[in-house]
Scaffold this motif. Sequence first.
Motif, mmCIF file in Angstrom:
data_model
loop_
_atom_site.group_PDB
_atom_site.id
_atom_site.type_symbol
_atom_site.label_atom_id
_atom_site.label_comp_id
_atom_site.label_asym_id
_atom_site.label_seq_id
_atom_site.Cartn_x
_atom_site.Cartn_y
_atom_site.Cartn_z
ATOM 1 N N GLU A 122 0.892 -1.190 -0.005
ATOM 2 C CA GLU A 122 -0.192 -0.011 0.256
ATOM 3 C C GLU A 122 1.039 1.233 0.103
ATOM 4 O O GLU A 122 0.689 2.214 -0.675
ATOM 5 N N TRP A 123 1.735 0.976 0.737
ATOM 6 C CA TRP A 123 2.856 2.497 0.937
ATOM 7 C C TRP A 123 3.541 2.666 -0.572
ATOM 8 O O TRP A 123 3.822 3.761 -0.988
ATOM 9 N N ALA A 124 3.593 1.392 -1.286
ATOM 10 C CA ALA A 124 4.407 1.577 -2.407
ATOM 11 C C ALA A 124 3.407 2.467 -3.717
ATOM 12 O O ALA A 124 4.082 3.035 -4.082
ATOM 13 N N ALA A 166 8.700 -0.277 0.396
ATOM 14 C CA ALA A 166 7.892 0.192 -0.703
ATOM 15 C C ALA A 166 8.770 0.156 -1.969
ATOM 16 O O ALA A 166 7.975 -0.134 -3.121
ATOM 17 N N ILE A 167 9.590 0.842 -1.831
ATOM 18 C CA ILE A 167 10.534 0.790 -3.163
ATOM 19 C C ILE A 167 10.880 -0.519 -3.598
ATOM 20 O O ILE A 167 10.640 -0.570 -4.863
ATOM 21 N N SER A 168 11.094 -1.559 -2.755
ATOM 22 C CA SER A 168 11.559 -2.733 -3.257
ATOM 23 C C SER A 168 10.340 -3.310 -3.956
ATOM 24 O O SER A 168 10.351 -4.019 -4.823
ATOM 25 N N VAL A 169 8.971 -3.062 -3.448
ATOM 26 C CA VAL A 169 7.828 -3.656 -4.078
ATOM 27 C C VAL A 169 7.764 -3.027 -5.692
ATOM 28 O O VAL A 169 7.344 -3.494 -6.547
ATOM 29 N N LEU A 170 8.005 -1.639 -5.430
ATOM 30 C CA LEU A 170 7.853 -1.163 -6.856
ATOM 31 C C LEU A 170 8.967 -1.456 -7.855
ATOM 32 O O LEU A 170 8.822 -1.718 -9.232
ATOM 33 N N ALA A 171 10.094 -1.651 -7.367
ATOM 34 C CA ALA A 171 11.197 -2.324 -8.088
ATOM 35 C C ALA A 171 10.966 -3.459 -8.683
ATOM 36 O O ALA A 171 11.289 -4.056 -9.939
ATOM 37 N N LYS A 172 10.111 -4.462 -8.068
ATOM 38 C CA LYS A 172 9.944 -5.808 -8.520
ATOM 39 C C LYS A 172 9.013 -5.793 -9.803
ATOM 40 O O LYS A 172 8.816 -6.729 -10.452
ATOM 41 N N THR A 173 8.242 -4.463 -9.618
ATOM 42 C CA THR A 173 7.207 -4.358 -10.822
ATOM 43 C C THR A 173 7.891 -3.266 -11.894
ATOM 44 O O THR A 173 7.079 -2.766 -12.707
ATOM 45 N N SER A 174 9.112 -3.085 -12.151
ATOM 46 C CA SER A 174 9.945 -2.240 -12.559
ATOM 47 C C SER A 174 9.096 -0.690 -12.686
ATOM 48 O O SER A 174 9.140 0.025 -13.831
ATOM 49 N N ARG A 175 8.809 -0.442 -11.540
ATOM 50 C CA ARG A 175 8.191 0.783 -11.569
ATOM 51 C C ARG A 175 9.143 1.909 -10.555
ATOM 52 O O ARG A 175 8.843 3.001 -10.247
ATOM 53 N N ALA A 176 10.372 1.354 -10.245
ATOM 54 C CA ALA A 176 11.222 2.053 -9.376
ATOM 55 C C ALA A 176 12.609 1.283 -9.692
ATOM 56 O O ALA A 176 12.887 0.270 -9.859
ATOM 57 N N GLN A 177 13.628 2.185 -9.701
ATOM 58 C CA GLN A 177 15.094 1.825 -9.835
ATOM 59 C C GLN A 177 16.085 2.620 -8.580
ATOM 60 O O GLN A 177 15.729 3.886 -8.674
ATOM 61 N N ILE A 178 16.755 1.818 -7.823
ATOM 62 C CA ILE A 178 17.651 2.329 -6.919
ATOM 63 C C ILE A 178 18.758 2.792 -7.604
ATOM 64 O O ILE A 178 19.398 2.348 -8.251
ATOM 65 N N ILE A 179 19.186 4.114 -6.989
ATOM 66 C CA ILE A 179 20.147 4.667 -7.766
ATOM 67 C C ILE A 179 21.296 5.318 -6.660
ATOM 68 O O ILE A 179 20.604 5.790 -5.471
ATOM 69 N N SER A 180 22.492 5.129 -6.819
ATOM 70 C CA SER A 180 23.535 5.793 -5.822
ATOM 71 C C SER A 180 23.670 7.214 -6.278
ATOM 72 O O SER A 180 23.809 7.626 -7.190
ATOM 73 N N VAL A 181 23.375 7.878 -5.005
ATOM 74 C CA VAL A 181 23.528 9.413 -5.134
ATOM 75 C C VAL A 181 24.513 9.780 -4.218
ATOM 76 O O VAL A 181 25.107 9.144 -3.386
#
Length: 196
Positions: A122-124, A166-181
Amino acid sequence: MSAPTLAPRTTPSGYLLPSIHSAPPFFTQQPNPNTQAVVTEHWTKLILSYARHRRLFMLRVEDAEVAGNDWDEILRNEQIHRRLLPSHLEHIITDMVEKNRAVYEPARQTRSVLLYWRTPEEWAEVLHGWADATGQLNTILTFYEIIEPPVPSQLSGIPMTLLRKAISVLAKTSRAQIISVADGEGVRLLPGNSSR
């Protein structure tokens, strides 16, 4: 029976307590497992609903031990001179974790939990919807910018652990990408299943 009236009542924070909160047995661990299961379910619903009302993310066994914290309104009922004992709260917390309504935080201990009044899934959706509504899809955001946005949002103050889930949930559905900043981690939220 001349017990206190079992009626809902509103707390100083504006939360409507259910009538069961005025029943003394509600605050006592029940010897019958079936009865206790019902009591635990009522407590779980009350805790999650109250946490959502107050935007509380953490619950600790200590909250039942020490007065004067954010949880007093529900863990105590001065009108009937009752409070939830730490051992009872520990039982409820264990049940919540087993049913995926909370997770031990930090891990490897059993006295403090992160509450799932919204699941990571839900948070995703909240996160993705916020990025879409604020025009920040395809933009690299730091975790801090999400947790402490210039304009308060539903994500303001969300614990880092929950944000990562939440980000991990989105990443699994290709809706988020974790990036080093430069100052740690960031994320790019992607439009999702758009038909290109």
